[in-house]
Design an enzyme around this catalytic site. Structure first.
Site, PDB file in Angstrom:
ATOM      1  N   THR A 130       0.823  -1.208   0.000  1.00 25.40           N
ATOM      2  CA  THR A 130       0.000   0.000   0.000  1.00 25.40           C
ATOM      3  C   THR A 130       0.857   1.256   0.000  1.00 25.40           C
ATOM      4  O   THR A 130       0.557   2.228  -0.706  1.00 25.40           O
ATOM      5  CB  THR A 130      -0.921   0.008   1.230  1.00 25.40           C
ATOM      6  OG1 THR A 130      -1.685  -1.202   1.250  1.00 25.40           O
ATOM      7  CG2 THR A 130      -1.861   1.195   1.204  1.00 25.40           C
ATOM      8  N   GLU A 131       1.916   1.254   0.781  1.00 23.53           N
ATOM      9  CA  GLU A 131       2.722   2.461   0.952  1.00 23.53           C
ATOM     10  C   GLU A 131       3.563   2.800  -0.278  1.00 23.53           C
ATOM     11  O   GLU A 131       3.651   3.964  -0.665  1.00 23.53           O
ATOM     12  CB  GLU A 131       3.641   2.302   2.178  1.00 23.53           C
ATOM     13  CG  GLU A 131       2.909   2.297   3.515  1.00 23.53           C
ATOM     14  CD  GLU A 131       2.458   3.683   3.940  1.00 23.53           C
ATOM     15  OE1 GLU A 131       2.741   4.656   3.217  1.00 23.53           O
ATOM     16  OE2 GLU A 131       1.817   3.791   4.998  1.00 23.53           O
ATOM     17  N   SER A 132       4.214   1.802  -0.857  1.00 22.15           N
ATOM     18  CA  SER A 132       5.212   2.105  -1.883  1.00 22.15           C
ATOM     19  C   SER A 132       5.124   1.246  -3.136  1.00 22.15           C
ATOM     20  O   SER A 132       5.885   1.483  -4.079  1.00 22.15           O
ATOM     21  CB  SER A 132       6.616   1.932  -1.288  1.00 22.15           C
ATOM     22  OG  SER A 132       6.848   0.553  -0.961  1.00 22.15           O
ATOM     23  N   TYR A 239      -6.909   4.096   3.173  1.00 23.91           N
ATOM     24  CA  TYR A 239      -5.682   3.366   3.511  1.00 23.91           C
ATOM     25  C   TYR A 239      -5.993   2.108   4.318  1.00 23.91           C
ATOM     26  O   TYR A 239      -5.492   1.020   4.014  1.00 23.91           O
ATOM     27  CB  TYR A 239      -4.752   4.286   4.305  1.00 23.91           C
ATOM     28  CG  TYR A 239      -3.470   3.636   4.765  1.00 23.91           C
ATOM     29  CD1 TYR A 239      -2.366   3.579   3.922  1.00 23.91           C
ATOM     30  CD2 TYR A 239      -3.349   3.089   6.035  1.00 23.91           C
ATOM     31  CE1 TYR A 239      -1.183   2.989   4.334  1.00 23.91           C
ATOM     32  CE2 TYR A 239      -2.172   2.495   6.454  1.00 23.91           C
ATOM     33  CZ  TYR A 239      -1.095   2.456   5.602  1.00 23.91           C
ATOM     34  OH  TYR A 239       0.080   1.861   6.016  1.00 23.91           O
TER      35      TYR A 239
END
Length: 275
Positions: A130-132, A239
């Protein structure tokens, strides 16, 4: 059109896989620039500046040559990047199909990080995705760094707590170091919220101080699902859903269900990790 490819080939001949991967990443940046896509912040310089990586074509002929990088060639480069352990560059140049399979890059680093805080490694993978999207060089517009997108101030606070006195912000570009700090922080948030995964994820994205504020505003008697829908930050609501979705996918790969989520919210207590 892409001189980085020859350098990557030369480096592979010398068995310098990581350096070759860096050259493939530069190829990805140059291809994006030829397409006119926004620049990417990545690498050590971008940790300290607002500079974006751009490799604009110097001539129209060079631009046209770069635009001739076709789908088959991009898939070949994605395959090479993946074989070098750089799924982030594979996703960038090859497209989302390289991410949809929910790969497990940096396995050793992930398992080591998970062991430090007795975490499920699948949860770390879901956060990483999800982040990167597995891009370990990436620096966000807000300044978050690396695989788990850790803010420099948060990284320093975690490192101090772990006794890592020689920690530098640029160390967050290293996958093992980044995941180690992310695992400690995520584990501490889970401990703070008595194992409530959605609250820990909301804190990771929106800040534990904001989660406490929202709990006070809405009351701890509110069911978990209703609380999550009332989170004021649209990015944080999205998120939490995305990470839980990827987490369920990673668990399914191993034939495991998503852990049951308790609907009762925890009581509010002083937070030792509210930085």
């Amino acid at each position: 059109a892409y001189p980085w490819l020859q350098r990557a080939l030369d480096l592979l001949t010398l068995r310098e896989g990581e350096a070759a991967s860096d050259e493939l990443f530069q190829t990805y940046i140059a291809w994006r620039a030829a397409l006119g896509r926004p620049g990417v912040r990545a690498g050590k310089v971008s940790v300290f500046t607002r500079d974006f990586l751009r490799e604009p074509p110097r001539t129209r002929a060079q631009k046209l040559a770069r635009l001739r990088l076709n789908a088959r060639q991009r898939q070949s480069l994605a395959f090479v990047a993946d074989q070098l352990g750089d799924r982030g560059t594979a996703v960038g140049i090859g497209g989302l199909p390289w991410a949809r399979s929910l790969p497990r890059p940096h396995t050793d680093a992930d398992m080591k990080a998970a062991t430090l805080k007795d975490l499920d490694p699948d949860l770390i993978y879901a956060v990483m995705r999800t982040e990167s999207a597995y891009q370990h060089r990436i620096v966000s517009r807000a300044g978050a760094v690396g695989l788990a997108q850790i803010m420099p101030r948060t990284g320093r606070a975690i490192a101090d707590n772990q006794g890592l006195r020689e920690h530098l912000t640029t160390d967050l570009l290293d996958p093992e170091h980044n995941l180690q700090l992310a695992a400690w922080y995520l584990g501490s948030l889970l401990q703070r919220w008595n194992g409530h995964i959605p609250l820990a994820l909301a804190s990771y994205n929106g800040g534990p101080h904001n989660v406490r504020k929202w709990l006070r505003r809405f009351g701890s008697d509110l069911p978990l699902d209703a609380f999550l829908e009332r989170i004021p930050f649209r990015e944080t609501r999205r998120y939490v859903r995305r990470v839980l979705g990827f987490y369920a996918g990673y668990r399914a790969q191993r034939g495991l269900p998503l852990p049951a989520l308790r609907m009762r919210l925890p009581s509010i207590e002083p937070d030792p990790v509210a930085f």
